[in-house]
Design a protein around this motif. Structure first.
Motif, PDB file in Angstrom:
ATOM      1  N   ALA A 134      -1.588   5.371  -2.035  1.00 52.35           N
ATOM      2  CA  ALA A 134      -1.007   6.055  -0.955  1.00 52.35           C
ATOM      3  C   ALA A 134      -0.325   5.039  -0.177  1.00 52.35           C
ATOM      4  O   ALA A 134       0.802   5.243   0.381  1.00 52.35           O
ATOM      5  CB  ALA A 134      -1.973   6.776  -0.182  1.00 52.35           C
ATOM      6  N   TYR A 135      -0.841   3.848   0.159  1.00 51.19           N
ATOM      7  CA  TYR A 135      -0.027   2.826   0.860  1.00 51.19           C
ATOM      8  C   TYR A 135       1.379   2.332   0.144  1.00 51.19           C
ATOM      9  O   TYR A 135       2.320   2.348   0.918  1.00 51.19           O
ATOM     10  CB  TYR A 135      -0.957   1.480   0.833  1.00 51.19           C
ATOM     11  CG  TYR A 135      -0.213   0.365   1.348  1.00 51.19           C
ATOM     12  CD1 TYR A 135      -0.007   0.056   2.690  1.00 51.19           C
ATOM     13  CD2 TYR A 135       0.135  -0.731   0.403  1.00 51.19           C
ATOM     14  CE1 TYR A 135       0.813  -0.939   3.160  1.00 51.19           C
ATOM     15  CE2 TYR A 135       1.018  -1.733   0.842  1.00 51.19           C
ATOM     16  CZ  TYR A 135       1.179  -1.946   2.426  1.00 51.19           C
ATOM     17  OH  TYR A 135       1.916  -3.016   2.796  1.00 51.19           O
ATOM     18  N   PHE A 136       1.445   2.410  -1.196  1.00 51.36           N
ATOM     19  CA  PHE A 136       2.593   2.056  -1.835  1.00 51.36           C
ATOM     20  C   PHE A 136       3.439   3.205  -1.926  1.00 51.36           C
ATOM     21  O   PHE A 136       4.559   3.003  -1.623  1.00 51.36           O
ATOM     22  CB  PHE A 136       2.226   1.345  -3.438  1.00 51.36           C
ATOM     23  CG  PHE A 136       1.724  -0.119  -3.422  1.00 51.36           C
ATOM     24  CD1 PHE A 136       2.508  -0.935  -2.719  1.00 51.36           C
ATOM     25  CD2 PHE A 136       0.408  -0.337  -3.459  1.00 51.36           C
ATOM     26  CE1 PHE A 136       2.084  -2.473  -2.793  1.00 51.36           C
ATOM     27  CE2 PHE A 136       0.037  -1.648  -3.335  1.00 51.36           C
ATOM     28  CZ  PHE A 136       0.808  -2.621  -2.993  1.00 51.36           C
ATOM     29  N   ARG A 137       3.006   4.501  -1.901  1.00 50.81           N
ATOM     30  CA  ARG A 137       3.847   5.514  -1.931  1.00 50.81           C
ATOM     31  C   ARG A 137       4.215   5.663  -0.723  1.00 50.81           C
ATOM     32  O   ARG A 137       5.587   5.892  -0.422  1.00 50.81           O
ATOM     33  CB  ARG A 137       2.957   6.580  -2.421  1.00 50.81           C
ATOM     34  CG  ARG A 137       3.752   8.034  -2.298  1.00 50.81           C
ATOM     35  CD  ARG A 137       2.998   9.373  -2.761  1.00 50.81           C
ATOM     36  NE  ARG A 137       2.077   8.969  -3.788  1.00 50.81           N
ATOM     37  CZ  ARG A 137       0.823   9.201  -3.627  1.00 50.81           C
ATOM     38  NH1 ARG A 137       0.243   9.401  -2.321  1.00 50.81           N
ATOM     39  NH2 ARG A 137      -0.103   8.932  -4.471  1.00 50.81           N
ATOM     40  N   LYS A 138       3.551   5.419   0.475  1.00 56.33           N
ATOM     41  CA  LYS A 138       4.255   5.289   1.851  1.00 56.33           C
ATOM     42  C   LYS A 138       5.132   4.210   2.192  1.00 56.33           C
ATOM     43  O   LYS A 138       6.359   4.458   2.705  1.00 56.33           O
ATOM     44  CB  LYS A 138       3.079   5.088   2.960  1.00 56.33           C
ATOM     45  CG  LYS A 138       3.637   5.267   4.444  1.00 56.33           C
ATOM     46  CD  LYS A 138       2.351   4.997   5.308  1.00 56.33           C
ATOM     47  CE  LYS A 138       2.942   4.699   6.690  1.00 56.33           C
ATOM     48  NZ  LYS A 138       1.977   4.436   7.720  1.00 56.33           N
ATOM     49  N   LEU A 139       4.854   2.957   1.616  1.00 57.33           N
ATOM     50  CA  LEU A 139       5.702   1.821   1.568  1.00 57.33           C
ATOM     51  C   LEU A 139       7.239   2.055   0.957  1.00 57.33           C
ATOM     52  O   LEU A 139       8.350   2.008   1.342  1.00 57.33           O
ATOM     53  CB  LEU A 139       5.331   0.734   1.109  1.00 57.33           C
ATOM     54  CG  LEU A 139       6.100  -0.728   1.136  1.00 57.33           C
ATOM     55  CD1 LEU A 139       6.226  -0.867   2.659  1.00 57.33           C
ATOM     56  CD2 LEU A 139       5.169  -1.726   0.301  1.00 57.33           C
ATOM     57  N   ASN A 140       6.959   2.886  -0.191  1.00 56.07           N
ATOM     58  CA  ASN A 140       8.125   3.239  -1.161  1.00 56.07           C
ATOM     59  C   ASN A 140       8.934   4.221  -0.267  1.00 56.07           C
ATOM     60  O   ASN A 140      10.261   4.156  -0.221  1.00 56.07           O
ATOM     61  CB  ASN A 140       7.662   3.845  -2.393  1.00 56.07           C
ATOM     62  CG  ASN A 140       8.781   3.974  -3.407  1.00 56.07           C
ATOM     63  OD1 ASN A 140       9.725   3.194  -3.328  1.00 56.07           O
ATOM     64  ND2 ASN A 140       8.708   4.971  -4.281  1.00 56.07           N
ATOM     65  N   ASP A 141       8.466   5.193   0.339  1.00 57.12           N
ATOM     66  CA  ASP A 141       9.183   6.332   0.970  1.00 57.12           C
ATOM     67  C   ASP A 141       9.867   5.623   2.205  1.00 57.12           C
ATOM     68  O   ASP A 141      10.958   5.943   2.523  1.00 57.12           O
ATOM     69  CB  ASP A 141       8.211   7.246   1.503  1.00 57.12           C
ATOM     70  CG  ASP A 141       7.821   8.175   0.466  1.00 57.12           C
ATOM     71  OD1 ASP A 141       8.301   8.266  -0.726  1.00 57.12           O
ATOM     72  OD2 ASP A 141       6.382   8.793   0.635  1.00 57.12           O
TER      73      ASP A 141
END
Length: 105
Positions: free
Chosen positions: A49-56
């Motif tokens: 979730a952290y990396f998905r948020k960072l990617n977004d």
């Protein structure tokens, strides 16, 4: 007599059970990861979730920057058209002035 036989039987079965548990062939038995499987799954989900948020967020910044660059490109094209029109107007004025100067001579 019956009581001593029962105690002896319990002691032997508990020792047998203990030795089978200690001599398990499963390499992950008793390891921390196996003991905390749900915790590791949750940690992995939080990490994803952290990396998905960072990617977004990075993708949003990239889209914003792309929009800014498109606006700059549009502004440059408009400025280029304005300058080309000015050049045409100046060329017309030059031609008119050369015609006037030729008439006077």
């Amino acid at each position: 007599m019956l009581r001593t036989c029962a105690q002896l039987l319990r002691r032997q079965t508990s020792q047998l059970f203990l030795t089978t548990r200690l001599s398990s062939t499963d390499a992950t038995a008793g390891s921390i990861n196996a003991a905390h499987d749900k915790f590791s799954e949750r940690e992995q989900a939080l990490e994803n979730a952290y990396f998905r948020k960072l990617n977004d967020e990075l993708l949003g910044q990239l889209r914003e920057r792309h929009g800014d660059l498109e606006k700059q490109s549009d502004n440059i094209e408009q400025e280029q058209k304005r300058i080309e029109e000015q050049i045409k107007n100046l060329e017309k004025k030059r031609d008119e002035l050369t015609k006037r100067s030729q008439k006077i001579q």
